[in-house]
Design a protein around this motif. Structure first.
Motif, mmCIF file in Angstrom:
data_model
loop_
_atom_site.group_PDB
_atom_site.id
_atom_site.type_symbol
_atom_site.label_atom_id
_atom_site.label_comp_id
_atom_site.label_asym_id
_atom_site.label_seq_id
_atom_site.Cartn_x
_atom_site.Cartn_y
_atom_site.Cartn_z
ATOM 1 N N GLY A 85 46.966 34.506 40.415
ATOM 2 C CA GLY A 85 47.237 33.413 39.571
ATOM 3 C C GLY A 85 47.765 34.050 38.496
ATOM 4 N N TYR A 86 47.465 34.589 36.888
ATOM 5 C CA TYR A 86 48.333 34.952 35.970
ATOM 6 C C TYR A 86 48.192 36.557 35.381
ATOM 7 C CZ TYR A 86 48.366 30.476 34.276
ATOM 8 O OH TYR A 86 47.894 28.695 34.807
ATOM 9 N N PRO A 87 49.179 36.987 35.565
ATOM 10 C CA PRO A 87 49.429 38.991 34.938
ATOM 11 C C PRO A 87 49.425 38.661 34.052
ATOM 12 C CG PRO A 87 51.309 37.764 36.012
ATOM 13 C CD PRO A 87 50.823 36.328 36.308
ATOM 14 N N ASN A 88 48.258 39.388 33.393
ATOM 15 C CA ASN A 88 47.612 39.180 32.275
ATOM 16 C C ASN A 88 47.078 40.456 32.221
ATOM 17 O OD1 ASN A 88 45.367 38.474 29.928
ATOM 18 N ND2 ASN A 88 47.646 36.789 30.120
ATOM 19 N N VAL A 89 47.272 41.168 30.540
ATOM 20 C CA VAL A 89 46.227 42.275 29.644
ATOM 21 C C VAL A 89 44.763 42.657 30.094
ATOM 22 C CG1 VAL A 89 46.239 41.560 27.784
ATOM 23 C CG2 VAL A 89 46.778 44.015 28.347
ATOM 24 N N THR A 90 44.708 40.676 29.589
ATOM 25 C CA THR A 90 43.253 40.171 30.490
ATOM 26 C C THR A 90 42.588 41.200 31.616
ATOM 27 O OG1 THR A 90 42.986 38.424 30.727
ATOM 28 C CG2 THR A 90 43.225 39.201 28.056
ATOM 29 N N ARG A 91 42.815 41.090 32.217
ATOM 30 C CA ARG A 91 43.267 41.208 34.182
ATOM 31 C C ARG A 91 43.034 42.628 34.414
ATOM 32 N NH1 ARG A 91 43.539 35.778 32.330
ATOM 33 N NH2 ARG A 91 43.022 34.650 33.679
ATOM 34 N N GLY A 92 43.743 43.719 33.164
ATOM 35 C CA GLY A 92 43.916 44.958 33.771
ATOM 36 C C GLY A 92 43.516 45.725 33.123
ATOM 37 N N PRO A 93 43.318 46.988 34.074
ATOM 38 C CA PRO A 93 43.412 48.604 34.336
ATOM 39 C C PRO A 93 42.707 48.976 32.827
ATOM 40 C CG PRO A 93 45.092 49.257 34.466
ATOM 41 C CD PRO A 93 44.891 47.664 34.043
ATOM 42 N N GLY A 94 43.268 48.833 31.579
ATOM 43 C CA GLY A 94 42.462 49.615 30.316
ATOM 44 C C GLY A 94 42.597 50.250 30.273
ATOM 45 N N PHE A 95 41.580 51.685 29.904
ATOM 46 C CA PHE A 95 41.958 52.998 29.306
ATOM 47 C C PHE A 95 41.638 53.667 31.612
ATOM 48 C CE2 PHE A 95 37.676 52.236 28.258
ATOM 49 C CZ PHE A 95 37.104 52.585 29.164
ATOM 50 N N GLY A 105 43.672 53.014 33.716
ATOM 51 C CA GLY A 105 44.819 54.266 34.290
ATOM 52 C C GLY A 105 45.846 52.749 35.644
ATOM 53 N N ALA A 106 46.436 53.636 35.970
ATOM 54 C CA ALA A 106 47.189 52.286 37.001
ATOM 55 C C ALA A 106 46.520 51.643 37.558
ATOM 56 C CB ALA A 106 48.810 52.971 36.674
ATOM 57 N N ARG A 107 45.834 52.848 38.876
ATOM 58 C CA ARG A 107 45.839 52.808 40.312
ATOM 59 C C ARG A 107 44.436 51.772 40.385
ATOM 60 N NH1 ARG A 107 43.330 58.411 42.395
ATOM 61 N NH2 ARG A 107 45.604 59.355 40.886
ATOM 62 N N HIS A 108 43.693 51.607 39.020
ATOM 63 C CA HIS A 108 42.987 50.210 38.877
ATOM 64 C C HIS A 108 43.179 49.412 38.426
ATOM 65 C CE1 HIS A 108 40.564 53.169 40.145
ATOM 66 N NE2 HIS A 108 40.578 53.858 39.147
ATOM 67 N N ASN A 109 45.049 49.152 38.664
ATOM 68 C CA ASN A 109 45.560 47.936 37.968
ATOM 69 C C ASN A 109 45.724 46.717 39.236
ATOM 70 O OD1 ASN A 109 46.865 45.695 36.410
ATOM 71 N ND2 ASN A 109 48.779 47.076 36.132
ATOM 72 N N TYR A 110 45.791 46.076 39.251
ATOM 73 C CA TYR A 110 46.267 44.329 40.046
ATOM 74 C C TYR A 110 47.104 44.831 40.708
ATOM 75 C CZ TYR A 110 48.236 41.738 36.146
ATOM 76 O OH TYR A 110 48.906 42.226 35.385
ATOM 77 N N LEU A 111 46.830 43.990 41.961
ATOM 78 C CA LEU A 111 47.915 43.731 42.838
ATOM 79 C C LEU A 111 48.493 42.292 42.679
ATOM 80 C CD1 LEU A 111 50.439 44.314 44.675
ATOM 81 C CD2 LEU A 111 48.520 43.495 46.658
ATOM 82 N N TYR A 112 49.791 40.921 42.012
ATOM 83 C CA TYR A 112 49.913 39.817 41.433
ATOM 84 C C TYR A 112 50.518 39.517 43.047
ATOM 85 C CZ TYR A 112 52.071 36.627 39.072
ATOM 86 O OH TYR A 112 52.172 35.640 38.674
ATOM 87 N N LEU A 113 49.779 38.074 42.690
ATOM 88 C CA LEU A 113 50.504 37.502 44.008
ATOM 89 C C LEU A 113 51.136 36.249 43.317
ATOM 90 C CD1 LEU A 113 47.671 37.230 46.715
ATOM 91 C CD2 LEU A 113 50.067 39.601 46.356
ATOM 92 N N THR A 114 52.227 35.715 44.004
ATOM 93 C CA THR A 114 52.659 34.328 43.715
ATOM 94 C C THR A 114 52.386 33.710 45.039
ATOM 95 O OG1 THR A 114 55.041 35.225 44.223
ATOM 96 C CG2 THR A 114 54.243 35.968 41.595
ATOM 97 N N ASP A 115 52.623 34.258 45.998
ATOM 98 C CA ASP A 115 53.008 32.740 46.553
ATOM 99 C C ASP A 115 52.215 33.181 47.442
ATOM 100 O OD1 ASP A 115 53.509 31.390 49.252
ATOM 101 O OD2 ASP A 115 55.584 31.596 49.040
ATOM 102 N N THR A 116 50.565 31.923 48.068
ATOM 103 C CA THR A 116 50.141 31.792 49.329
ATOM 104 C C THR A 116 50.432 33.087 51.047
ATOM 105 O OG1 THR A 116 49.405 29.627 49.892
ATOM 106 C CG2 THR A 116 48.300 30.828 47.973
ATOM 107 N N SER A 117 51.675 32.405 51.771
ATOM 108 C CA SER A 117 52.352 32.446 52.362
ATOM 109 C C SER A 117 52.642 33.469 52.689
ATOM 110 C CB SER A 117 53.242 31.197 52.252
ATOM 111 O OG SER A 117 54.272 30.680 51.261
ATOM 112 N N GLN A 118 53.504 34.065 51.740
ATOM 113 C CA GLN A 118 53.875 35.416 52.056
ATOM 114 C C GLN A 118 53.229 36.745 51.317
ATOM 115 O OE1 GLN A 118 57.646 34.494 51.181
ATOM 116 N NE2 GLN A 118 57.318 35.432 48.881
ATOM 117 N N GLY A 119 53.672 37.908 51.054
ATOM 118 C CA GLY A 119 52.896 38.709 50.879
ATOM 119 C C GLY A 119 53.848 38.843 48.979
#
Length: 424
Positions: free
Chosen positions: A154-164, A166-180
């Motif tokens: 969906g939408y990469p956005n700070v509201t979906r992020g890890p906040g304090f 840290g980066a290891r708990h951030n999301y992996l963002y997908l743009t296409d259902t047919s590839q990684g």
């Protein structure tokens, strides 16, 4: 020591000495479920409850009469009705609970309410709060070592992020259902032999680093390790949707349905938390933000949600994954029963519906009651922290604990309490 000081000190010592016993007693009373995964479906724009999961008397925009835009239908749960365009969900409502009394008092503006419905807290100038997905990643970690804990379709956005957290708990963002994920799919020109040679060179460079240097860059090193795993054939196999039977893919439906199918495959792969957005193709011209003429084709949006989510429930159940997977449907706020000048609806946070399905919960079709027009909560109000606490409890997470932004304690759900009746 003065008598007053002595009494104050004695009371403090007594309270401190009793803390371990209090915490133990509290731990014994915590509600805990057995779910392992979450598929969170985000209806950005604001889903109107009276036009979906909490139908009311019929309204008429031409006459300015408040109420539902569509007739309602019965479900498999006596007394629980849905909009007529949720006909595939209707026979499955014994696996579902429409929580009809979610409410908040955040300004009815999309950005602020979206942030609140992802973090459970209003925007702060001093603390960057983590999202629900990042907290679950932090508390439960990975299911399998070669799968990320948190994926966003969906939408990469700070509201979906890890906040304090840290980066290891951030999301992996997908743009296409047919590839990684973009940047992680290995080019065809990189053969396994060539990749192995590159990894050997990287290992040599790491070995040449001093321990202090390695410790200071550990988070970066962890990201490299994860990217190597995710670029391999094992994880990328999840995106080969054409492996699924054609009839099943057609049941899921179009773009959004294929995202839900991918979410199920990612659960099988071992992903802990997946968010899938459903307002990306704007079938009705406005998505769920149904002002003015956007309401005219709102039924197409509801029907797409109906086919995708009902198929997801049945599919997970067939694979014996439904009790392990909590499906969550959320939106930033609801819509009022009144129609605007263009025939659509405005924004309303005082009472709206979010939905839970599967996850091993004791479902009841619907929980809570709004008034005759869905403007106010009549019984069993559920705050956003309460709703989040229910999700945490279903995953066996301690919803009463504190996280720490440095040395600043932050309650994990802002002191929410789970909906107890949903747990056996």
């Amino acid at each position: 020591m003065h008598r007053r000081d002595f009494l104050w000190t004695s009371a403090a010592v007594a309270a401190a000495s009793s803390t371990p016993f209090t915490q133990t007693a509290k731990a014994d009373t915590l509600i805990k479920g057995g779910a392992e995964h979450v598929i969170s479906i985000w209806l950005g724009g604001g889903m109107g409850a009276m036009d979906t999961f909490d139908p009311k008397r019929m309204g008429d925009p031409t006459q300015g009469k408040p109420g539902s835009y569509y007739p309602s239908i019965e479900t498999c749960v006596p007394g629980v009705r849905l909009c007529e365009h949720l006909k595939q969900m209707a026979p499955l409502m014994d696996r579902v609970t429409a929580v009809r009394t979610v409410n908040h008092h955040v300004i009815d503006e999309h950005a602020a309410a979206t942030n609140f419905m992802h973090t459970g807290r209003p925007v702060s100038g001093t603390v960057l709060y983590p999202s629900l997905g990042s907290i679950i990643s932090h508390e439960r970690g990975v299911v399998q070592e070669d799968a990320p804990p948190y994926v966003l379709i969906g939408y990469p956005n700070v509201t979906r992020g890890p906040g304090f957290l840290g980066a290891r708990h951030n999301y992996l963002y997908l743009t296409d259902t047919s590839q990684g994920p973009a940047g992680l799919s290995r080019p065809d020109s990189i053969s396994p032999k060539r990749q192995s040679r590159r990894e050997s060179i990287l290992a040599t460079l790491r070995q040449a680093q001093g321990l202090d240097s390695k410790n200071s860059l550990q988070e970066y090193e962890d990201a490299i390790d994860m990217s190597q795993k995710l670029s391999g054939p094992s994880f990328n196999k999840s995106f080969q949707l054409d492996e699924e039977p054609g009839e099943l893919r057609n049941s899921y439906g179009g773009e959004f349905g294929q995202r839900c199918l991918l979410a199920r495959r990612l659960v099988e792969r071992g992903v802990r938390f997946i968010e899938v957005s459903h307002n990306l193709n704007f079938l009705n011209g406005t998505g769920w933000d149904a002002h003015n003429s956007g309401i005219l084709q709102q039924h197409a949006l509801i029907q797409e949600l109906d086919s995708a989510v009902s198929t997801l429930i049945v599919d997970l159940e067939a694979k014996k994954l439904l009790d392990k997977t909590l499906i969550v449907i959320t939106t930033e706020f609801g819509r009022p029963p009144e129609f605007d000048s263009g025939g659509g609806r405005g924004h309303q946070g005082t009472a709206f519906t979010c939905v839970l399905a599967g996850g091993g919960l004791n479902h009841c079709g619907a929980y809570g009651e709004s008034d005759d027009l869905g403007k106010k909560v009549v019984s069993n109000p559920v705050s956003v922290p309460d709703f989040f606490a229910t999700i945490h409890a279903s995953l066996g997470i301690d919803y009463s604990k504190y996280l720490y932004d440095g040395d600043r304690p932050v309650p994990v759900t802002d002191r929410g309490q789970p909906i107890a009746t949903l747990f056996n």
